[in-house]
Design a protein around this motif. Sequence first.
Motif, PDB file in Angstrom:
ATOM      1  N   ARG A   1       0.663  -1.466  -0.032  1.00 24.16           N
ATOM      2  CA  ARG A   1       0.215  -0.195   0.069  1.00 24.16           C
ATOM      3  C   ARG A   1       1.305   1.196  -0.050  1.00 24.16           C
ATOM      4  NH1 ARG A   1      -5.068   0.906   3.560  1.00 24.16           N
ATOM      5  NH2 ARG A   1      -6.642  -0.286   1.840  1.00 24.16           N
ATOM      6  N   GLN A   2       1.604   1.425   0.707  1.00 27.81           N
ATOM      7  CA  GLN A   2       2.761   2.608   0.685  1.00 27.81           C
ATOM      8  C   GLN A   2       3.874   2.221  -0.084  1.00 27.81           C
ATOM      9  OE1 GLN A   2       5.676   1.299   4.273  1.00 27.81           O
ATOM     10  NE2 GLN A   2       3.916   2.262   5.867  1.00 27.81           N
ATOM     11  N   ALA A   3       4.094   1.609  -1.363  1.00 27.71           N
ATOM     12  CA  ALA A   3       4.786   1.168  -2.171  1.00 27.71           C
ATOM     13  C   ALA A   3       3.540   2.170  -3.864  1.00 27.71           C
ATOM     14  CB  ALA A   3       5.362   0.479  -2.574  1.00 27.71           C
ATOM     15  N   LEU A   4       2.317   1.937  -3.453  1.00 27.28           N
ATOM     16  CA  LEU A   4       1.454   2.483  -4.395  1.00 27.28           C
ATOM     17  C   LEU A   4       1.255   3.681  -4.312  1.00 27.28           C
ATOM     18  CD1 LEU A   4      -0.813   1.536  -6.647  1.00 27.28           C
ATOM     19  CD2 LEU A   4      -2.592   1.489  -4.999  1.00 27.28           C
ATOM     20  N   ALA A   5       1.534   3.814  -3.329  1.00 27.98           N
ATOM     21  CA  ALA A   5       1.161   5.088  -3.201  1.00 27.98           C
ATOM     22  C   ALA A   5       2.182   6.350  -2.572  1.00 27.98           C
ATOM     23  CB  ALA A   5       0.879   5.587  -0.833  1.00 27.98           C
ATOM     24  N   ARG A   6       3.758   5.386  -2.832  1.00 29.34           N
ATOM     25  CA  ARG A   6       4.582   6.433  -3.858  1.00 29.34           C
ATOM     26  C   ARG A   6       4.839   6.476  -5.060  1.00 29.34           C
ATOM     27  NH1 ARG A   6       6.906   3.390   0.256  1.00 29.34           N
ATOM     28  NH2 ARG A   6       8.341   1.982  -1.362  1.00 29.34           N
ATOM     29  N   ARG A   7       4.393   5.374  -5.498  1.00 29.52           N
ATOM     30  CA  ARG A   7       3.760   5.562  -7.600  1.00 29.52           C
ATOM     31  C   ARG A   7       2.911   6.210  -7.802  1.00 29.52           C
ATOM     32  NH1 ARG A   7       5.594  -0.071  -9.596  1.00 29.52           N
ATOM     33  NH2 ARG A   7       7.034  -1.481  -8.081  1.00 29.52           N
ATOM     34  N   LEU A   8       2.172   6.228  -6.685  1.00 30.91           N
ATOM     35  CA  LEU A   8       1.019   7.026  -7.378  1.00 30.91           C
ATOM     36  C   LEU A   8       1.090   8.888  -6.726  1.00 30.91           C
ATOM     37  CD1 LEU A   8      -2.491   5.537  -6.360  1.00 30.91           C
ATOM     38  CD2 LEU A   8      -1.553   5.986  -8.585  1.00 30.91           C
ATOM     39  N   GLY A   9       1.953   9.413  -6.394  1.00 32.77           N
ATOM     40  CA  GLY A   9       2.478  10.015  -5.588  1.00 32.77           C
ATOM     41  C   GLY A   9       1.982  10.901  -4.568  1.00 32.77           C
ATOM     42  N   ILE A  10       1.025   9.582  -4.098  1.00 32.94           N
ATOM     43  CA  ILE A  10       0.006  10.295  -2.732  1.00 32.94           C
ATOM     44  C   ILE A  10       0.903   9.752  -1.878  1.00 32.94           C
ATOM     45  CG2 ILE A  10      -1.964  10.783  -4.522  1.00 32.94           C
ATOM     46  CD1 ILE A  10      -3.045   8.005  -3.696  1.00 32.94           C
ATOM     47  N   GLY A  11      -0.385   9.982  -0.461  1.00 32.72           N
ATOM     48  CA  GLY A  11      -0.554   9.647   0.700  1.00 32.72           C
ATOM     49  C   GLY A  11      -0.934   8.365   0.832  1.00 32.72           C
ATOM     50  N   THR A  12      -0.222   7.990   2.041  1.00 33.96           N
ATOM     51  CA  THR A  12      -0.849   6.077   2.536  1.00 33.96           C
ATOM     52  C   THR A  12      -2.351   6.454   2.932  1.00 33.96           C
ATOM     53  OG1 THR A  12       0.024   6.331   4.162  1.00 33.96           O
ATOM     54  CG2 THR A  12       0.990   5.812   3.278  1.00 33.96           C
ATOM     55  N   THR A  13      -2.860   7.557   3.447  1.00 32.02           N
ATOM     56  CA  THR A  13      -4.439   8.161   3.782  1.00 32.02           C
ATOM     57  C   THR A  13      -5.139   7.833   2.120  1.00 32.02           C
ATOM     58  OG1 THR A  13      -3.641   8.217   5.327  1.00 32.02           O
ATOM     59  CG2 THR A  13      -5.931   8.748   4.843  1.00 32.02           C
TER      60      THR A  13
END
Length: 153
Positions: free
Chosen positions: A9-21
Amino acid sequence: MLRAAGDTRQALARRLGIGTTDAAAIDLLVSSPAPLGPVELGNRLGITSASATTLVDRLVRAGHLARAPHPSDRRRLVLQVTDHALDEVYAALRPLLDGVERAAAQLSPEQAAATAGFLRAVAEVMREYADSAPTGGEDGASPARTRGRNRVR
């Protein structure tokens, strides 16, 4: 597996350029069987109403969410994940999904059936665990977080 899921989930957030929340909010909205409004989304994320409003505003500005009329209550709004956001999420997940498909392709039919059965059983245990968790208090905080607020350190 649980740590890997959190890391994913954290990696997905980084790939999307958004926060984990933000990523968790999109995930909740995509997977929810019923439409969610900002208040329900905030409750499920365990954040305050003000934080939920800020989060929704940010995701709407970024083109990830849209507000729409509730299907049965004209006074309420529901949140919808945009096609743009879904395209971005699926593109970001493509390497992960391809890797899972490669791993599954290495299993014999018997191994695949046993693995699928095991994963379904584990998913059910996880859902039961999540469903049996105590609900938050008036401010939406979980009992564990509430207990720690007044503790002297």
